[in-house]
Every structure is written in C-alpha cells, then in structure tokens.
Design an enzyme around this catalytic site. Sequence first.
Site, PDB file in Angstrom:
ATOM      1  N   ASP A  67      36.669 -23.360 -42.397  1.00  0.00           N
ATOM      2  CA  ASP A  67      36.979 -22.162 -41.605  1.00  0.00           C
ATOM      3  C   ASP A  67      38.296 -21.514 -42.015  1.00  0.00           C
ATOM      4  O   ASP A  67      38.944 -20.848 -41.201  1.00  0.00           O
ATOM      5  CB  ASP A  67      37.032 -22.480 -40.092  1.00  0.00           C
ATOM      6  N   HIS A 121      30.040 -18.283 -43.126  1.00  0.00           N
ATOM      7  CA  HIS A 121      30.969 -17.489 -43.938  1.00  0.00           C
ATOM      8  C   HIS A 121      30.936 -16.027 -43.497  1.00  0.00           C
ATOM      9  O   HIS A 121      29.934 -15.340 -43.665  1.00  0.00           O
ATOM     10  CB  HIS A 121      30.598 -17.627 -45.426  1.00  0.00           C
ATOM     11  N   GLN A 128      32.960 -25.609 -46.266  1.00  0.00           N
ATOM     12  CA  GLN A 128      33.755 -26.604 -45.521  1.00  0.00           C
ATOM     13  C   GLN A 128      35.167 -26.704 -46.138  1.00  0.00           C
ATOM     14  O   GLN A 128      35.628 -25.733 -46.715  1.00  0.00           O
ATOM     15  CB  GLN A 128      33.053 -27.981 -45.490  1.00  0.00           C
TER      16      GLN A 128
HETATM   17  P1  IMP Z   1      27.866 -31.623 -40.653  1.00  0.00           P
HETATM   18  O1  IMP Z   1      28.345 -31.028 -41.933  1.00  0.00           O
HETATM   19  O2  IMP Z   1      27.020 -30.707 -39.827  1.00  0.00           O
HETATM   20  O3  IMP Z   1      27.235 -32.968 -40.867  1.00  0.00           O
HETATM   21  O4  IMP Z   1      29.161 -31.916 -39.738  1.00  0.00           O
HETATM   22  C1  IMP Z   1      30.152 -32.876 -40.109  1.00  0.00           C
HETATM   23  C2  IMP Z   1      31.543 -32.409 -39.725  1.00  0.00           C
HETATM   24  O5  IMP Z   1      31.879 -31.289 -40.545  1.00  0.00           O
HETATM   25  C3  IMP Z   1      31.679 -31.910 -38.292  1.00  0.00           C
HETATM   26  O6  IMP Z   1      32.995 -32.210 -37.861  1.00  0.00           O
HETATM   27  C4  IMP Z   1      31.507 -30.401 -38.416  1.00  0.00           C
HETATM   28  O7  IMP Z   1      32.128 -29.708 -37.361  1.00  0.00           O
HETATM   29  C5  IMP Z   1      32.224 -30.171 -39.727  1.00  0.00           C
HETATM   30  N1  IMP Z   1      31.758 -28.959 -40.424  1.00  0.00           N
HETATM   31  C6  IMP Z   1      30.612 -28.795 -41.119  1.00  0.00           C
HETATM   32  N2  IMP Z   1      30.551 -27.580 -41.656  1.00  0.00           N
HETATM   33  C7  IMP Z   1      31.686 -26.953 -41.317  1.00  0.00           C
HETATM   34  C8  IMP Z   1      32.224 -25.652 -41.613  1.00  0.00           C
HETATM   35  O8  IMP Z   1      31.639 -24.837 -42.328  1.00  0.00           O
HETATM   36  N3  IMP Z   1      33.436 -25.367 -41.074  1.00  0.00           N
HETATM   37  C9  IMP Z   1      34.134 -26.269 -40.332  1.00  0.00           C
HETATM   38  N4  IMP Z   1      33.675 -27.502 -40.045  1.00  0.00           N
HETATM   39  C10 IMP Z   1      32.464 -27.836 -40.527  1.00  0.00           C
END
Ligand code: IMP
Length: 426
Positions: free
Chosen positions: A13, A41, A224
Amino acid sequence: MPNRVVVGAQWGDEGKAKIVDFLTEEADLVIRFQGGANAGHTVEVGDQKFIFHLIPAGIMHPGKQCVIGNGVVLDPAQVLNEIDEVRSKGFDLDGRLWIAENAQVVLPYHKVLDQLKEKAAGKAAIGTTGRGIGPAYYDKVNRTGIRVGDLLEEASLREKLTRHVASHNETIQKMYGGEPLSADAIFAEYRELGRRIAPYVADTVAIINSALKQGKRLIFEGAQGTVLDVDHGTYPFVTSSNTVAAAACVGSGVGPTAIQQVIGVVKAYTTRVGNGPFPTEELGAIGKELRLVGHEYGATTGRERRCGWFDAVLVRRAAMVNGLTHLAITKMDVMDAFDEIQVCTHYELDGRRLDQFPSQISAVERVKPIYETMPGWKSPTVEVREWKDLPENARKYLTRIADLLEVPIGIISLGPKRHQTIQLEM
Ligand code: IMP
C-alpha cells in the site's frame, strides 16, 4: 530509460501503482510478476479512478503493452471484470494486454480454504485478504496447480479438476467441517472463463524477451511489500510470494542482467493491514490522524490500516534485500498536518542498539523503536512541483530519510494525481 523494478519497501500500500503509472510515460512494457488479486493498485487519471487487482497500472497509457507474468496467481473472473471496466471507460486493450499461459489459476477451493484456515486459526490468523492466494501458491509448489494454459485444454482440465477437487474436498470437509465443492460446476465455470480470456493468453516469456532484445523499456511492477515477502518478511505474517525485486526475474522469465534500476516505494510514514508485529505502530491519536488524513483503508478489503511513524530500520532492510537504487517517497502531503514528526532511526532490543531489522519475528515483536524528532512544516505541499519549492523542513525530512537509508530519492509524490509528483535525477 533503464529497465526498472518498482517494489514496495514497507508492508504494501505504498502507492506503487501511482509511481508505475507515472514512470510508464517513458516505458514500453509493464509487467506484473507476483501476487494476485490480494493487491489493490489505485490509479487516478484526470477525474477517473481505477483500482486494479491484476492488470498492471501501466494500462492507462494508450499504446503501451502490459503483461501479467507467470509469477502471478490469476483469478480469471477478476481479470475479466477489470478488462470490462477499462474498456467501458474508453481504453483500447487489443494487442496490449497479455496473460502468461504458465501463470497459476486461483480456483474456488483456494478461496474457501483460505477463509476456512483463517477462521480455524483464531488468534493466530494472518489476516489474509481471503482471495485464495496462500492455497494457490501452495498448489503451485505442490505441483497440483492449474495453469492458465490448462484452462484452454478442456479434456485434461476436466481430469485435473476432478482429481484436485476431490483431494481439496477431503481437507475442506474433514479438517474444517466445510461444504464440498462440485468438480463439474468448477469445470463448467472455468472452461467458460478460459474461453473468454483466451485472446489474451500468450507465451509472455517470449514476448518480454523479444521486447528486451529490441531495446524496449520495461517496468516490472511489484505488489505487496518487502516485509510481506515470504522469505524476507515478518514470517508467518506475510503473503505467499516473494515480493522483493529479485522475484521480477523469476516471475516474468528474464535474467537479472535485464534490470538496471530498483525503485523502492515508501510512504512518508508506515502502515500495515493484517496481523503481525509493527514496531512503530501508533495506537492513539497520532495513528488515528495518519489514518484519517492519509485515507488509510484497504483498496482490496476496505479494512482500516494500522498506522505509525516512518521506520528507517525496516526500510534499511528493504534497501538491502532489494538492492534499491532509488526511493520513491509517497504521501508526503499527509505529513503537512503535523507540528512534529518522528522518524525511527534504530531499535533497542534487550538494552542493545539494533540498526538492522531482525529476521526472526520473535525479535521484531520485542524491539523498542528509538525516534528522532523533526519539526513539521504545517503548510500545504499538494501544489508543489519542484524540490526547491518544498518547505525547508520538508526538504530536511526527506534528506534525513535518504541519509538514514543511504539511498537517493528519485521521486516524491504529493497526491494521487499524475501531476502531483516531483521527479529528481534518476
Ligand atoms: P494474503 O496475501 O491474502 O495471503 O494475505 C497475507 C498478508 O498480506 C495479510 O496481512 C494481508 O493483509 C497482506 N496483504 C496482501 N496483499 C496486500 C496488499 O496488496 N497490500 C497490503 N497488504 C497486503
């Protein structure tokens, strides 16, 4: 223009999409190389606002090519929604968007398993986005995944789905007491989705390498952030892919020699969504103000983001593991509101000074952030277009960050629009 990787150097983010959109002006091809629809995004062009989960942010530039690379886990229904939305707003996608035939597909059982696992974990839940990302990458490395190209081969798709749905149903029912899924229904739905995405499916490794050979200018768009990387992040509170710059090579099929610049995007403060340690988190009024002024709500899930001061220890680690050549500092205008600003310069752990972010989460959970206080500038910066026109204290703040990280600043962002950007020498 050198070929560039743009990565998040915090917890995601950071505003990568705005930076990618800005830099696409000088590029020919933009490639997403990891993650999936967990990313959100946001790009604002004129008075239009788009939130992409899968399509690279470069798509808003007519004539530029975009690739969803092999390292991505693709939700075909989601990408079709985005294609429809972009088209409906008058952007032509013909011959400009390519999806890797060897990217993995996110299937309904991945989402079900993601959500059931999180629920069962109780207090140990990761706080995932529930988009099936972890289970899809699990199937990839377990060699039980379905790839985009498989959606186009009907007979073998039915056979593979029959096997994989049966085995995942075992887990869903026996481990979590969930409802079994129907292989026939998934086959019918995904065969149809496969037909619809077929015009975009290609050997993207060949497309990217041919562009490289022709001297085209490439941007690799990360999703991420570094501290969510499955190796380098706050494991297990991470996502399931490598988010660091090196993943650009694996996730798109190029060698490391293809890349000359690595741009680490950081907010002028720190945020995190999901669970896990966050040394500079501000739970009181400061955190609330950062959330309010910075509109810190997740683009994918709408969740409130946790907020705190800039953590130079964490970004120092990101500079190292990504090999950052430049910083892009975003949301600088959010700091306009503060009388004083704190920057975490180092940590203390058991009475010892720490300059490096620990690789074990048990240590990250115990560190105490040590701050340096800097004066604010209390004047609006959203209209500033040149370094010299920034308030003196804003320049001092940025210079201090660059010094602490030993990485020069290439870009400063002062708002969501393309023109709210200062580009320095890069
Ligand atoms: P997952 O990727 O959905 O498995 O989530 C794993 C961790 O990554 C969690 O803490 C989510 O909040 C974080 N996360 C996944 N994608 C993003 C993103 O695009 N921005 C911020 N945090 C993310």
